[in-house]
Write an enzyme that holds these catalytic residues in place. Sequence first.
Site, PDB file in Angstrom:
ATOM      1  N   ASP A  55       0.854  -1.198   0.000  1.00  0.00           N
ATOM      2  CA  ASP A  55       0.000   0.000   0.000  1.00  0.00           C
ATOM      3  C   ASP A  55       0.881   1.236   0.000  1.00  0.00           C
ATOM      4  O   ASP A  55       1.900   1.268   0.706  1.00  0.00           O
ATOM      5  CB  ASP A  55      -0.870   0.057   1.284  1.00  0.00           C
ATOM      6  CG  ASP A  55      -1.849  -1.114   1.362  1.00  0.00           C
ATOM      7  OD1 ASP A  55      -2.144  -1.703   0.296  1.00  0.00           O
ATOM      8  OD2 ASP A  55      -2.269  -1.446   2.483  1.00  0.00           O
ATOM      9  N   ASP A  61       1.993   9.575   6.924  1.00  0.00           N
ATOM     10  CA  ASP A  61       1.981   8.228   7.542  1.00  0.00           C
ATOM     11  C   ASP A  61       3.310   7.991   8.264  1.00  0.00           C
ATOM     12  O   ASP A  61       3.375   7.550   9.407  1.00  0.00           O
ATOM     13  CB  ASP A  61       1.835   7.146   6.456  1.00  0.00           C
ATOM     14  CG  ASP A  61       0.427   7.023   5.890  1.00  0.00           C
ATOM     15  OD1 ASP A  61       0.293   6.763   4.678  1.00  0.00           O
ATOM     16  OD2 ASP A  61      -0.536   7.186   6.668  1.00  0.00           O
ATOM     17  N   GLU A  83       1.316  -0.133  11.361  1.00  0.00           N
ATOM     18  CA  GLU A  83       0.953  -0.414   9.965  1.00  0.00           C
ATOM     19  C   GLU A  83       2.107  -0.034   9.050  1.00  0.00           C
ATOM     20  O   GLU A  83       2.290  -0.601   7.980  1.00  0.00           O
ATOM     21  CB  GLU A  83      -0.298   0.357   9.543  1.00  0.00           C
ATOM     22  CG  GLU A  83      -0.639   0.105   8.059  1.00  0.00           C
ATOM     23  CD  GLU A  83      -1.984   0.642   7.620  1.00  0.00           C
ATOM     24  OE1 GLU A  83      -2.310   1.791   7.948  1.00  0.00           O
ATOM     25  OE2 GLU A  83      -2.727  -0.117   6.950  1.00  0.00           O
ATOM     26  N   GLU A  84       2.910   0.929   9.474  1.00  0.00           N
ATOM     27  CA  GLU A  84       3.985   1.465   8.607  1.00  0.00           C
ATOM     28  C   GLU A  84       5.297   0.728   8.753  1.00  0.00           C
ATOM     29  O   GLU A  84       6.295   1.102   8.148  1.00  0.00           O
ATOM     30  CB  GLU A  84       4.180   2.966   8.887  1.00  0.00           C
ATOM     31  CG  GLU A  84       2.909   3.808   8.814  1.00  0.00           C
ATOM     32  CD  GLU A  84       2.047   3.548   7.567  1.00  0.00           C
ATOM     33  OE1 GLU A  84       0.826   3.688   7.650  1.00  0.00           O
ATOM     34  OE2 GLU A  84       2.622   3.189   6.522  1.00  0.00           O
ATOM     35  N   ASP A 102      -2.121   2.250  14.076  1.00  0.00           N
ATOM     36  CA  ASP A 102      -2.179   2.775  12.726  1.00  0.00           C
ATOM     37  C   ASP A 102      -1.959   4.275  12.907  1.00  0.00           C
ATOM     38  O   ASP A 102      -2.869   4.995  13.295  1.00  0.00           O
ATOM     39  CB  ASP A 102      -3.552   2.486  12.088  1.00  0.00           C
ATOM     40  CG  ASP A 102      -3.602   3.005  10.654  1.00  0.00           C
ATOM     41  OD1 ASP A 102      -4.609   2.738   9.956  1.00  0.00           O
ATOM     42  OD2 ASP A 102      -2.637   3.690  10.241  1.00  0.00           O
ATOM     43  N   LEU A 104      -1.595   6.899  11.128  1.00  0.00           N
ATOM     44  CA  LEU A 104      -2.400   7.888  10.411  1.00  0.00           C
ATOM     45  C   LEU A 104      -3.353   7.115   9.500  1.00  0.00           C
ATOM     46  O   LEU A 104      -2.969   6.710   8.404  1.00  0.00           O
ATOM     47  CB  LEU A 104      -1.478   8.810   9.601  1.00  0.00           C
ATOM     48  CG  LEU A 104      -1.964  10.247   9.366  1.00  0.00           C
ATOM     49  CD1 LEU A 104      -3.144  10.268   8.426  1.00  0.00           C
ATOM     50  CD2 LEU A 104      -2.348  10.924  10.661  1.00  0.00           C
ATOM     51  N   ASP A 105      -4.580   6.903   9.967  1.00  0.00           N
ATOM     52  CA  ASP A 105      -5.548   6.152   9.163  1.00  0.00           C
ATOM     53  C   ASP A 105      -6.399   7.120   8.352  1.00  0.00           C
ATOM     54  O   ASP A 105      -6.809   8.165   8.849  1.00  0.00           O
ATOM     55  CB  ASP A 105      -6.451   5.315  10.077  1.00  0.00           C
ATOM     56  CG  ASP A 105      -7.432   4.504   9.252  1.00  0.00           C
ATOM     57  OD1 ASP A 105      -7.022   3.498   8.661  1.00  0.00           O
ATOM     58  OD2 ASP A 105      -8.603   4.918   9.149  1.00  0.00           O
ATOM     59  N   GLU A 265      -6.575  -2.043  13.604  1.00  0.00           N
ATOM     60  CA  GLU A 265      -7.800  -1.332  13.182  1.00  0.00           C
ATOM     61  C   GLU A 265      -9.042  -2.037  13.728  1.00  0.00           C
ATOM     62  O   GLU A 265      -9.758  -1.486  14.561  1.00  0.00           O
ATOM     63  CB  GLU A 265      -7.854  -1.240  11.644  1.00  0.00           C
ATOM     64  CG  GLU A 265      -6.798  -0.294  11.067  1.00  0.00           C
ATOM     65  CD  GLU A 265      -6.750  -0.288   9.545  1.00  0.00           C
ATOM     66  OE1 GLU A 265      -7.098  -1.293   8.896  1.00  0.00           O
ATOM     67  OE2 GLU A 265      -6.332   0.750   8.983  1.00  0.00           O
TER      68      GLU A 265
HETATM   69  P1  AFP Z   1      -6.112   4.787   3.686  1.00  0.00           P
HETATM   70  O1  AFP Z   1      -5.425   4.997   5.013  1.00  0.00           O
HETATM   71  O2  AFP Z   1      -5.260   4.107   2.663  1.00  0.00           O
HETATM   72  O3  AFP Z   1      -6.780   6.027   3.192  1.00  0.00           O
HETATM   73  O4  AFP Z   1      -7.276   3.712   3.955  1.00  0.00           O
HETATM   74  C1  AFP Z   1      -8.280   4.090   4.850  1.00  0.00           C
HETATM   75  C2  AFP Z   1      -9.033   2.816   5.227  1.00  0.00           C
HETATM   76  O5  AFP Z   1      -8.145   1.863   5.727  1.00  0.00           O
HETATM   77  C3  AFP Z   1     -10.129   3.094   6.232  1.00  0.00           C
HETATM   78  O6  AFP Z   1      -9.854   4.196   7.045  1.00  0.00           O
HETATM   79  C4  AFP Z   1     -11.347   3.328   5.363  1.00  0.00           C
HETATM   80  O7  AFP Z   1     -12.548   2.986   6.008  1.00  0.00           O
HETATM   81  C5  AFP Z   1     -11.079   2.423   4.177  1.00  0.00           C
HETATM   82  O8  AFP Z   1      -9.663   2.286   4.073  1.00  0.00           O
HETATM   83  C6  AFP Z   1     -11.589   2.991   2.884  1.00  0.00           C
HETATM   84  O9  AFP Z   1     -11.376   1.993   1.913  1.00  0.00           O
HETATM   85  P2  AFP Z   1     -11.847   2.237   0.402  1.00  0.00           P
HETATM   86  O10 AFP Z   1     -10.905   3.290  -0.125  1.00  0.00           O
HETATM   87  O11 AFP Z   1     -11.707   0.903  -0.251  1.00  0.00           O
HETATM   88  O12 AFP Z   1     -13.266   2.705   0.451  1.00  0.00           O
END
Ligand code: AFP
Length: 335
Positions: A55, A61, A83-84, A102, A104-105, A265
């Site tokens: 990813d 992040d 996660e990183e 995580d 920075l989610d 998560e």
């Molecule tokens: P990112 O950290 O890559 O933006 O992903 C965020 C996540 O892990 C979570 O926070 C969201 O609910 C989900 O992904 C969104 O996933 P989609 O982009 O597939 O909708």
Amino acid sequence: MTSKTKVIQSDLIPANLAPIIEALCLVSKDVAKIIAKGSLGQSLAHQVGENSDGDGQKALDVIADDMFAAALKETSVRWYASEEQEDAILLNEAGKYALAIDPLDGSSNIDVNVSIGTIFSIYETKEGAEESFLRPAKEQLAGGYIVYGPATALVVTFGNGTMQFVLDPDTGAYALAEKAMEIPQTSKEFAINASNYRHWTKPVRAYIDDCLAGVEGPREKNFNMRWVGSLVAETHRILTRGGIFLYPRDGRKGYENGRLRMVYECAPIAFVIEQAKGRATDGSDPIMNQAAETLHGRAPLVFGSAEKVDRVAAYHDLPEEEVSALFGQRGLFRG
Ligand code: AFP
């Protein structure tokens, strides 16, 4: 605030974990400041690398990960799993706790000024990293998140209810806002990434089809949909006004167990939700009873108002002939 005063103080925080929560909150203030500066500050959203699963890693992040790891090194955290980072790292040889994070989610939302967050989970440490993290979610000592939104807030549980502390811009400290959050049991909102419809299993399609059918359909009421693309923002909304969130397994390669990571998560979010009298499952069974098989292992996640999550599980119990979009009255049963 002098450097000696704490950024968060509450007798609701167990004394043995208070230094860890203090460190998380101290760093969160710096992360919030970096985010608040937006494009006036350093570039935060450009890709700087890839994590263990390939990813894309955004600059923030990695910046946030470094900040949390450095601050937690001064606490009783022995193992730090992020996660990183490919593997857990040993922070404090004599530490008593294992912390998964995580940092920075929701990083796909950094450059569009949408709420993002930090998610964390704390266990009693064991000798090794794997045995410290690959264990049932119900063994968590603490789980929670910090949401960087219109307000910066910490939502955390230590197993005696879910509480909310808000960062007061006037004092620079977190203050208790809610001692015992409770998810409203009724709501008309569901959260799912509807663009994946064709990849879902039949029970999930049937559940969403029945929501979309509205008052003319089997549910006999209309629904509303939200999808922020930031787990922490969805969780905070659902904790506040009810609803259901679904990131189910789907037919895409790599999504056989959904997208979200069990250790840092699903497990902490499930802990927060269940302690607020909600429910969190993998679609059928409680997340809290489950353990990850690998540090970055994924799990399908359905959480929110208990009645709604139970209904999704009931759809998974339906006989094959009933799991179709146009089925009239489903014989829903389960507990
Ligand atoms: P990112 O950290 O890559 O933006 O992903 C965020 C996540 O892990 C979570 O926070 C969201 O609910 C989900 O992904 C969104 O996933 P989609 O982009 O597939 O909708």
